[in-house]
Design a protein around this motif. Structure first.
Motif, PDB file in Angstrom:
ATOM      1  N   LEU A   1      30.527  47.345  51.015  1.00  0.00           N
ATOM      2  CA  LEU A   1      30.261  47.008  49.623  1.00  0.00           C
ATOM      3  C   LEU A   1      30.893  48.044  48.705  1.00  0.00           C
ATOM      4  CD1 LEU A   1      28.686  45.364  47.433  1.00  0.00           C
ATOM      5  CD2 LEU A   1      26.787  46.956  47.815  1.00  0.00           C
ATOM      6  N   ALA A   2      31.799  47.599  47.822  1.00  0.00           N
ATOM      7  CA  ALA A   2      32.418  48.502  46.854  1.00  0.00           C
ATOM      8  C   ALA A   2      31.407  48.819  45.759  1.00  0.00           C
ATOM      9  CB  ALA A   2      33.660  47.865  46.256  1.00  0.00           C
ATOM     10  N   VAL A   3      31.051  50.087  45.602  1.00  0.00           N
ATOM     11  CA  VAL A   3      30.055  50.474  44.604  1.00  0.00           C
ATOM     12  C   VAL A   3      30.678  51.187  43.408  1.00  0.00           C
ATOM     13  CG1 VAL A   3      28.212  50.596  46.316  1.00  0.00           C
ATOM     14  CG2 VAL A   3      29.517  52.645  45.775  1.00  0.00           C
ATOM     15  N   ALA A   4      31.910  51.640  43.542  1.00  0.00           N
ATOM     16  CA  ALA A   4      32.617  52.278  42.423  1.00  0.00           C
ATOM     17  C   ALA A   4      34.104  51.987  42.557  1.00  0.00           C
ATOM     18  CB  ALA A   4      32.364  53.778  42.402  1.00  0.00           C
ATOM     19  N   VAL A   5      34.725  51.590  41.458  1.00  0.00           N
ATOM     20  CA  VAL A   5      36.160  51.256  41.453  1.00  0.00           C
ATOM     21  C   VAL A   5      36.798  51.863  40.215  1.00  0.00           C
ATOM     22  CG1 VAL A   5      37.868  49.403  41.340  1.00  0.00           C
ATOM     23  CG2 VAL A   5      35.801  49.093  42.703  1.00  0.00           C
ATOM     24  N   VAL A   6      37.954  52.493  40.395  1.00  0.00           N
ATOM     25  CA  VAL A   6      38.718  53.051  39.278  1.00  0.00           C
ATOM     26  C   VAL A   6      40.151  52.563  39.382  1.00  0.00           C
ATOM     27  CG1 VAL A   6      39.573  55.137  38.154  1.00  0.00           C
ATOM     28  CG2 VAL A   6      37.261  55.104  39.103  1.00  0.00           C
ATOM     29  N   GLU A   7      40.658  51.978  38.305  1.00  0.00           N
ATOM     30  CA  GLU A   7      42.025  51.487  38.271  1.00  0.00           C
ATOM     31  C   GLU A   7      42.921  52.502  37.562  1.00  0.00           C
ATOM     32  OE1 GLU A   7      41.649  47.745  36.314  1.00  0.00           O
ATOM     33  OE2 GLU A   7      40.876  46.718  38.095  1.00  0.00           O
ATOM     34  N   PRO A   8      44.178  52.619  37.959  1.00  0.00           N
ATOM     35  CA  PRO A   8      45.090  53.556  37.286  1.00  0.00           C
ATOM     36  C   PRO A   8      45.404  53.088  35.870  1.00  0.00           C
ATOM     37  CG  PRO A   8      46.292  52.173  38.822  1.00  0.00           C
ATOM     38  CD  PRO A   8      44.848  51.868  39.041  1.00  0.00           C
ATOM     39  N   THR A   9      45.682  54.027  34.977  1.00  0.00           N
ATOM     40  CA  THR A   9      45.930  53.682  33.577  1.00  0.00           C
ATOM     41  C   THR A   9      47.414  53.525  33.246  1.00  0.00           C
ATOM     42  OG1 THR A   9      45.979  56.028  32.945  1.00  0.00           O
ATOM     43  CG2 THR A   9      43.842  54.904  32.855  1.00  0.00           C
TER      44      THR A   9
ATOM     45  N   TYR B   1      51.142  47.090  36.940  1.00  0.00           N
ATOM     46  CA  TYR B   1      50.250  46.151  37.623  1.00  0.00           C
ATOM     47  C   TYR B   1      49.545  46.875  38.764  1.00  0.00           C
ATOM     48  CZ  TYR B   1      54.196  45.949  40.872  1.00  0.00           C
ATOM     49  OH  TYR B   1      55.202  46.275  41.732  1.00  0.00           O
ATOM     50  N   HIS B   2      48.409  46.359  39.154  1.00  0.00           N
ATOM     51  CA  HIS B   2      47.653  46.910  40.275  1.00  0.00           C
ATOM     52  C   HIS B   2      46.706  45.835  40.791  1.00  0.00           C
ATOM     53  CE1 HIS B   2      45.584  48.119  36.475  1.00  0.00           C
ATOM     54  NE2 HIS B   2      44.579  47.502  37.079  1.00  0.00           N
ATOM     55  N   VAL B   3      46.155  46.081  41.938  1.00  0.00           N
ATOM     56  CA  VAL B   3      45.245  45.118  42.544  1.00  0.00           C
ATOM     57  C   VAL B   3      43.920  45.114  41.791  1.00  0.00           C
ATOM     58  CG1 VAL B   3      43.962  44.508  44.631  1.00  0.00           C
ATOM     59  CG2 VAL B   3      46.295  45.383  44.813  1.00  0.00           C
ATOM     60  N   ALA B   4      43.445  43.920  41.445  1.00  0.00           N
ATOM     61  CA  ALA B   4      42.121  43.790  40.814  1.00  0.00           C
ATOM     62  C   ALA B   4      41.056  43.867  41.903  1.00  0.00           C
ATOM     63  CB  ALA B   4      42.030  42.465  40.069  1.00  0.00           C
ATOM     64  N   TYR B   5      40.253  44.893  41.847  1.00  0.00           N
ATOM     65  CA  TYR B   5      39.251  45.159  42.879  1.00  0.00           C
ATOM     66  C   TYR B   5      38.000  45.575  42.143  1.00  0.00           C
ATOM     67  CZ  TYR B   5      37.896  46.802  47.602  1.00  0.00           C
ATOM     68  OH  TYR B   5      37.306  46.975  48.835  1.00  0.00           O
ATOM     69  N   ARG B   6      36.930  44.833  42.243  1.00  0.00           N
ATOM     70  CA  ARG B   6      35.770  45.048  41.400  1.00  0.00           C
ATOM     71  C   ARG B   6      34.585  45.620  42.175  1.00  0.00           C
ATOM     72  NH1 ARG B   6      39.135  44.818  38.228  1.00  0.00           N
ATOM     73  NH2 ARG B   6      39.548  43.243  36.629  1.00  0.00           N
ATOM     74  N   ALA B   7      33.798  46.443  41.502  1.00  0.00           N
ATOM     75  CA  ALA B   7      32.540  46.903  42.077  1.00  0.00           C
ATOM     76  C   ALA B   7      31.674  45.685  42.371  1.00  0.00           C
ATOM     77  CB  ALA B   7      31.833  47.845  41.109  1.00  0.00           C
ATOM     78  N   GLY B   8      31.054  45.684  43.526  1.00  0.00           N
ATOM     79  CA  GLY B   8      30.273  44.537  43.971  1.00  0.00           C
ATOM     80  C   GLY B   8      31.003  43.679  44.984  1.00  0.00           C
ATOM     81  N   PHE B   9      32.318  43.895  45.124  1.00  0.00           N
ATOM     82  CA  PHE B   9      33.087  43.155  46.122  1.00  0.00           C
ATOM     83  C   PHE B   9      32.638  43.585  47.519  1.00  0.00           C
ATOM     84  CE2 PHE B   9      36.947  42.978  48.855  1.00  0.00           C
ATOM     85  CZ  PHE B   9      37.076  41.602  48.904  1.00  0.00           C
ATOM     86  N   ARG B  10      32.411  42.622  48.376  1.00  0.00           N
ATOM     87  CA  ARG B  10      31.991  42.937  49.735  1.00  0.00           C
ATOM     88  C   ARG B  10      32.849  42.178  50.739  1.00  0.00           C
ATOM     89  NH1 ARG B  10      26.741  42.813  51.141  1.00  0.00           N
ATOM     90  NH2 ARG B  10      25.973  43.103  49.014  1.00  0.00           N
TER      91      ARG B  10
END
Length: 214
Positions: A110-118, A122-131
């Motif tokens: 379970l992803a509990v923390a996600v940080v995307e580069p600024t 483009y980058h992969v959309a990966y969200r907290a809560g993804f399992r």
């Protein structure tokens, strides 16, 4: 013990701590010896903890931490996430890929923390809560590898490609030495292969997060 404390509650909490520190569970006799109490007391403690799903006993009679602990553990996620964010931000900006902290939730990762580069286009959309299942993706595989005895020449991180999303590659390293927390730190990127420097950088980030959680 003082007059303001409960001996029974203290013993129950000690049982949970002892079980949390072993991968193979403990028998009633082993718990009795470690706690310094008779077996009848241990049986009562286990029966009470089982009613709340905090302990389970397998067919061999060994007691283990129960799934009820996970429900309590979910309340810790915000604290874990806050501690991990600085290292994740640094990792995402350095690599130019989405960084994440993943914890074990039952048989899932379970992803509990996600940080995307600024700074990336483009980058992969990966969200907290993804399992996803533990045996798919770098985050879960890193955790499973940490459960096993790995060879001395193992790099300490896991690389995957296309297991969770077509065209995406991942790198992850397990959290090591953090009592009560089983998880990994990783990145996911749109690439056919993970660049050579990413694995060691992810390993460093996992160590930073582990230090912040100790």
């Amino acid at each position: 013990m003082t007059a303001e404390t409960s001996q029974t509650l203290d013993r129950g909490l000690r049982v949970l701590k002892l079980l949390a520190d072993t991968d193979h569970g403990l028998t009633v006799t082993e718990l009795s010896n470690k706690l310094g109490v008779n077996r009848t007391v241990v049986y009562r403690l286990l029966a009470t903890l089982e009613q709340h799903a905090l302990v389970r006993r397998d067919l061999g009679g060994r007691a283990r931490v129960g799934l009820g602990v996970l429900r309590l553990g979910r309340q810790v996620h915000p604290l874990v996430r806050e501690a991990a964010l600085p290292a994740l931000r640094s990792l995402a900006e350095d690599i130019g890929a989405t960084a994440h902290l993943t914890l074990v939730d039952g048989s899932d990762a379970l992803a509990v923390a996600v940080v995307e580069p600024t700074w990336t286009d483009y980058h992969v959309a990966y969200r907290a809560g993804f399992r996803h299942p533990l045996d798919k993706g770098a985050a879960g595989r890193a955790i499973l590898t940490a459960r096993q005895k790995t060879p001395a020449d193992h790099p300490g991180y896991t690389l995957t490609h296309g297991e969770l999303e077509a065209g995406a590659s991942g790198a992850a390293a397990p959290l090591v030495g953090v009592s009560g927390v089983e998880g990994s730190v990783g990145v996911v990127m749109l690439a056919d292969a993970v660049p050579e420097r990413v694995g060691p950088r992810v390993l460093d980030a996992a160590r930073e997060v582990a230090d912040a959680l100790r």
